[in-house]
Design an enzyme around this catalytic site. Sequence first.
Site, mmCIF file in Angstrom:
data_model
loop_
_atom_site.group_PDB
_atom_site.id
_atom_site.type_symbol
_atom_site.label_atom_id
_atom_site.label_comp_id
_atom_site.label_asym_id
_atom_site.label_seq_id
_atom_site.Cartn_x
_atom_site.Cartn_y
_atom_site.Cartn_z
ATOM 1 N N GLU A 31 8.788 2.232 11.654
ATOM 2 C CA GLU A 31 9.865 3.207 11.453
ATOM 3 C C GLU A 31 9.194 4.560 11.338
ATOM 4 O O GLU A 31 8.451 4.804 10.382
ATOM 5 C CB GLU A 31 10.638 2.914 10.159
ATOM 6 N N GLU A 77 9.068 17.377 14.896
ATOM 7 C CA GLU A 77 9.522 17.062 13.534
ATOM 8 C C GLU A 77 8.814 18.014 12.571
ATOM 9 O O GLU A 77 7.581 18.131 12.600
ATOM 10 C CB GLU A 77 9.170 15.620 13.164
ATOM 11 N N LYS A 90 0.876 -1.174 0.000
ATOM 12 C CA LYS A 90 0.000 0.000 0.000
ATOM 13 C C LYS A 90 0.914 1.226 0.000
ATOM 14 O O LYS A 90 1.397 1.666 1.035
ATOM 15 C CB LYS A 90 -0.856 -0.038 1.263
ATOM 16 N N GLY A 100 6.402 5.738 8.395
ATOM 17 C CA GLY A 100 5.627 6.966 8.240
ATOM 18 C C GLY A 100 5.674 7.749 9.532
ATOM 19 O O GLY A 100 6.609 7.603 10.328
ATOM 20 N N SER A 101 4.663 8.568 9.770
ATOM 21 C CA SER A 101 4.699 9.456 10.935
ATOM 22 C C SER A 101 4.435 8.670 12.229
ATOM 23 O O SER A 101 3.790 7.619 12.215
ATOM 24 C CB SER A 101 3.630 10.540 10.778
ATOM 25 N N GLY A 122 1.780 5.640 13.010
ATOM 26 C CA GLY A 122 2.377 4.414 13.559
ATOM 27 C C GLY A 122 1.741 4.017 14.889
ATOM 28 O O GLY A 122 1.546 2.833 15.165
ATOM 29 N N CYS A 172 13.504 11.167 7.021
ATOM 30 C CA CYS A 172 13.372 10.845 8.442
ATOM 31 C C CYS A 172 14.688 11.097 9.156
ATOM 32 O O CYS A 172 14.722 11.378 10.340
ATOM 33 C CB CYS A 172 12.957 9.392 8.609
HETATM 34 P P1 NAD Z 1 2.096 9.187 6.982
HETATM 35 O O1 NAD Z 1 2.111 8.618 8.353
HETATM 36 O O2 NAD Z 1 1.152 10.312 6.723
HETATM 37 O O3 NAD Z 1 1.736 8.059 5.905
HETATM 38 C C1 NAD Z 1 2.514 6.907 5.764
HETATM 39 C C2 NAD Z 1 1.649 5.799 5.164
HETATM 40 O O4 NAD Z 1 0.656 5.426 6.100
HETATM 41 C C3 NAD Z 1 0.922 6.186 3.889
HETATM 42 O O5 NAD Z 1 0.980 5.117 2.960
HETATM 43 C C4 NAD Z 1 -0.499 6.392 4.372
HETATM 44 O O6 NAD Z 1 -1.455 6.160 3.358
HETATM 45 C C5 NAD Z 1 -0.600 5.331 5.449
HETATM 46 N N1 NAD Z 1 -1.661 5.540 6.458
HETATM 47 C C6 NAD Z 1 -2.167 6.706 6.901
HETATM 48 N N2 NAD Z 1 -3.129 6.472 7.828
HETATM 49 C C7 NAD Z 1 -3.217 5.130 7.990
HETATM 50 C C8 NAD Z 1 -4.025 4.267 8.806
HETATM 51 N N3 NAD Z 1 -4.920 4.749 9.666
HETATM 52 N N4 NAD Z 1 -3.846 2.933 8.707
HETATM 53 C C9 NAD Z 1 -2.925 2.411 7.859
HETATM 54 N N5 NAD Z 1 -2.149 3.183 7.051
HETATM 55 C C10 NAD Z 1 -2.288 4.529 7.121
HETATM 56 O O7 NAD Z 1 3.611 9.611 6.638
HETATM 57 P P2 NAD Z 1 4.181 10.428 5.375
HETATM 58 O O8 NAD Z 1 3.745 11.870 5.480
HETATM 59 O O9 NAD Z 1 3.927 9.703 4.096
HETATM 60 O O10 NAD Z 1 5.765 10.333 5.635
HETATM 61 C C11 NAD Z 1 6.434 11.227 6.475
HETATM 62 C C12 NAD Z 1 6.751 10.614 7.823
HETATM 63 O O11 NAD Z 1 7.425 9.372 7.645
HETATM 64 C C13 NAD Z 1 7.688 11.461 8.672
HETATM 65 O O12 NAD Z 1 7.237 11.462 10.008
HETATM 66 C C14 NAD Z 1 9.032 10.708 8.574
HETATM 67 O O13 NAD Z 1 9.919 10.930 9.637
HETATM 68 C C15 NAD Z 1 8.564 9.309 8.488
HETATM 69 N N6 NAD Z 1 9.592 8.459 7.897
HETATM 70 C C16 NAD Z 1 10.289 7.632 8.729
HETATM 71 C C17 NAD Z 1 11.313 6.828 8.226
HETATM 72 C C18 NAD Z 1 12.099 5.913 9.129
HETATM 73 O O14 NAD Z 1 12.722 5.003 8.620
HETATM 74 N N7 NAD Z 1 12.102 6.127 10.434
HETATM 75 C C19 NAD Z 1 11.617 6.872 6.864
HETATM 76 C C20 NAD Z 1 10.878 7.732 6.037
HETATM 77 C C21 NAD Z 1 9.863 8.506 6.571
#
Ligand code: NAD
Length: 467
Positions: A250, A355, A175, A228-229, A233, A284
């Site tokens: 992550e 962040e 996804k 993701g965020s 998470g 990140c």
């Molecule tokens: P996000 O959390 O908005 O989205 C990430 C993913 O989660 C997307 O595919 C989104 O569709 C999905 N998602 C959203 N709500 C969900 C739910 N309720 N259930 C299941 N899936 C859901 O993050 P973003 O804006 O795409 O990315 C930025 C964030 O990612 C920043 O906080 C960054 O630090 C983090 N990030 C972390 C790492 C790491 O390895 N630690 C690497 C890259 C990015």
Amino acid sequence: MSETFKNFIAGEWVAPSTGEYFDNRNPADWNDVIGKFPRSGPADMLKAIESAKRGFARWSKTPAPIRGQVLQRVGDLLVERKDAIAKAMTREMGKVLAETRGDVQEGIDTAFYAATEGRRLFGRTVPSELRNKWAMSYRRPIGIAGLITPFNFPLAIPTWKMFPALLCGNAVIFKPAEDVPHTGHLLVEVLIEAGLPPEVVQLVHGQGSVVGRAMVEHRDVPVISFTGSTETGSLIGATCGKMHKRLSLEMGGKNAMIVMDDADLDLALDGVLWGAFGTTGQRCTATSRLILQDKIHDRFLRMVCDRAEKLRLGPGLEDKSEVGPLIHEVARQKVAEYATVFAGVKAGMRVEQEEIFGPALAVIKVKDLDEAIRVNNDVIYGLSSALYTRDVNGAFRAIEDLDNGITYVNAPTIGAEAHMPFGGVKQTGNGHREGGWEVYDFYSETKTVYVDYSGTLQRAQIDTYQT
Ligand code: NAD
């Protein structure tokens, strides 16, 4: 007319059951529509899960070295298509071409690493405490791995999850983030052309809160890997905790670079510019805090401001651009709320703690290394840190005391290599690692086997032997 894309479910490119689509736009030119992508519903996810079960039944029985050969071909195809995929990625994600080429390269490195792992995937054979008995362990596939990825590394992060999951014999449901569906589509095309049996991978586009959630909440998806965020998470973690799922998280970061009085300042300057403004700060591991020892503070701050002013902003596809656009208008407004280099920041201020995920750098003055380490550690995140110094004793002490998953010495906070473990502590992660050898533990189940060929009942801990 822009192209209309589909999901990949049950071995076919199929339209979403909802009949709904969303536009994928170029962040450097909002009028440029890359394509229409499925806004899928839970019914699409259910079909994907049913198909993945069939894919798993077949793929889990394919010998690991043969699975590795498929990943070798995936790597070869990514090499052939590196430039084309990088251009498509810059068009939908915005970062400059050198960086999107690097993003594809990371996928290539991950594929070749996974390919060779097919002939290792080690278990252990150890001596038993009893005579005529063998004790060993080996790795088994688990089932369906649900992969949820962010927008900032549209190819590399999916491959960090997908390739080890596949090598271990799992089926995957992917996804991708809503902002970068095209790169996800191109990656799945590569997998299928490389010979991956069609039901082993499923691609379901759409909103995280709809299809991502449907996948996380489904009991037949026992493994979830999310990047993701921290906010998203946490939601996913709550569900997976209740359902006893295996989960890799992550999440966010607030990474600091420390520059000591004795550092090579020109080297540190190159490092901070790359760390803070590369990928327009949307990493990140981006450097979002700069911790300066007092003697060099004023001089180094001037050096940073002078160079930061000269960075060339522009569309990522233009050669002269050094910094591309942010992913979308909401991100732009959020970053505008903070601006770019903040001097005189005190530990604990909002700009020093949150962040921002954009090109914004908070500068903090400290007396000595101990204070620098305290400031580095006093945030909720713990992904990466960097220390610039010529003092080898101080560097080794800092390596031990900096509370992060990754520490760089005389290099910026970004720069992970595919064959090394990657991940953070505290609210950045939940203890698992991507990359390197450790990720293979996450995607496989360890089975322990005892074979007793003594022909008698031998009771562990009771029938003990003398030498
Ligand atoms: P996000 O959390 O908005 O989205 C990430 C993913 O989660 C997307 O595919 C989104 O569709 C999905 N998602 C959203 N709500 C969900 C739910 N309720 N259930 C299941 N899936 C859901 O993050 P973003 O804006 O795409 O990315 C930025 C964030 O990612 C920043 O906080 C960054 O630090 C983090 N990030 C972390 C790492 C790491 O390895 N630690 C690497 C890259 C990015």
